[in-house]
Design an enzyme around this catalytic site. Structure first.
Site, PDB file in Angstrom:
ATOM      1  N   HIS A  48     -15.310 -76.818 -46.226  1.00 37.64           N
ATOM      2  CA  HIS A  48     -14.906 -78.155 -45.777  1.00 37.64           C
ATOM      3  C   HIS A  48     -15.424 -78.400 -44.366  1.00 37.64           C
ATOM      4  O   HIS A  48     -15.913 -77.468 -43.710  1.00 37.64           O
ATOM      5  CB  HIS A  48     -13.377 -78.305 -45.814  1.00 37.64           C
ATOM      6  CG  HIS A  48     -12.648 -77.258 -45.028  1.00 37.64           C
ATOM      7  ND1 HIS A  48     -12.569 -77.263 -43.657  1.00 37.64           N
ATOM      8  CD2 HIS A  48     -11.994 -76.146 -45.422  1.00 37.64           C
ATOM      9  CE1 HIS A  48     -11.889 -76.216 -43.255  1.00 37.64           C
ATOM     10  NE2 HIS A  48     -11.539 -75.504 -44.303  1.00 37.64           N
TER      11      HIS A  48
HETATM   12  P1  TYD Z   1      -7.711 -74.306 -45.603  1.00 39.90           P
HETATM   13  O1  TYD Z   1      -7.914 -74.887 -44.247  1.00 39.90           O
HETATM   14  O2  TYD Z   1      -8.333 -75.024 -46.763  1.00 39.90           O
HETATM   15  O3  TYD Z   1      -8.201 -72.785 -45.646  1.00 39.90           O
HETATM   16  P2  TYD Z   1      -9.595 -72.102 -45.227  1.00 39.90           P
HETATM   17  O4  TYD Z   1     -10.464 -73.135 -44.606  1.00 39.90           O
HETATM   18  O5  TYD Z   1      -9.221 -71.036 -44.285  1.00 39.90           O
HETATM   19  O6  TYD Z   1     -10.183 -71.526 -46.455  1.00 39.90           O
HETATM   20  O7  TYD Z   1      -6.156 -74.148 -45.833  1.00 39.90           O
HETATM   21  C1  TYD Z   1      -5.624 -73.461 -46.934  1.00 39.90           C
HETATM   22  C2  TYD Z   1      -4.205 -73.966 -47.167  1.00 39.90           C
HETATM   23  O8  TYD Z   1      -3.383 -73.668 -46.042  1.00 39.90           O
HETATM   24  C3  TYD Z   1      -4.123 -75.480 -47.384  1.00 39.90           C
HETATM   25  O9  TYD Z   1      -3.245 -75.720 -48.455  1.00 39.90           O
HETATM   26  C4  TYD Z   1      -3.519 -76.016 -46.127  1.00 39.90           C
HETATM   27  C5  TYD Z   1      -2.762 -74.836 -45.534  1.00 39.90           C
HETATM   28  N1  TYD Z   1      -2.814 -74.837 -44.049  1.00 39.90           N
HETATM   29  C6  TYD Z   1      -1.689 -75.195 -43.339  1.00 39.90           C
HETATM   30  O10 TYD Z   1      -0.637 -75.538 -43.892  1.00 39.90           O
HETATM   31  N2  TYD Z   1      -1.759 -75.187 -41.972  1.00 39.90           N
HETATM   32  C7  TYD Z   1      -2.894 -74.827 -41.317  1.00 39.90           C
HETATM   33  O11 TYD Z   1      -2.913 -74.841 -40.051  1.00 39.90           O
HETATM   34  C8  TYD Z   1      -4.059 -74.465 -42.075  1.00 39.90           C
HETATM   35  C9  TYD Z   1      -5.337 -74.057 -41.395  1.00 39.90           C
HETATM   36  C10 TYD Z   1      -3.971 -74.480 -43.435  1.00 39.90           C
END
Ligand code: TYD
Length: 131
Positions: A48
């Protein structure tokens, strides 16, 4: 522009201490800290971009690759040192992969969590970088 930032180290015989101060050795104030760990072998994170969020990504332990795309060019950074951070500005697509076992990916972020700041579709991201 994404760039590697050296984090100062205070070294003595008891070990190393590294310190990051918001708006001093990184170009934003820190509002949030999160970390990825116990990542299963072969798993990929990220996938993303963020509209406004700026981040610093650090391999606090172990190693992994961060693959960045700014809409035009792709660049891969291997992070494997606790005193080097990768600054990732807004509007940068990222994938994080090749986690070593025991890796800890520490992320400092400029804003609180906000799902509406995410762009999770690469085509949409590309379009936004062209406009
Ligand atoms: P995501 O940012 O998509 O993970 P990555 O980029 O590390 O693969 O986040 C994964 C899940 O965690 C998503 O459902 C949102 C949640 N999340 C939070 O609740 N708070 C946060 O600060 C972050 C970074 C993610």
């Amino acid at each position: 522009m994404a760039k590697l930032i050296n984090i100062p180290v205070v070294h003595d015989k008891r070990g190393n201490l590294s310190v990051i101060e918001g708006n001093r050795n990184i170009p934003f104030n820190i509002k949030r800290v999160y970390y990825l760990y116990d990542v299963p072998g072969g798993a990929k994170r990220g996938g993303h971009a963020h509209r406004k969020l700026k981040q610093l990504i650090i391999a606090a332990s172990g190693s992994f690759d961060v693959v960045l795309h700014n809409g035009k060019e792709k660049e891969t950074f291997t992070l494997n040192r606790s005193n080097v951070g990768l600054y990732v500005p807004q509007m940068t697509w990222r994938e994080i992969e090749n986690f070593s076992s025991g890796a800890v990916c520490l992320v400092l972020a400029s804003k609180h969590y906000d799902e509406s700041d995410y762009i999770r579709n690469f085509k949409e991201f590309k379009k936004l970088t062209e406009s």
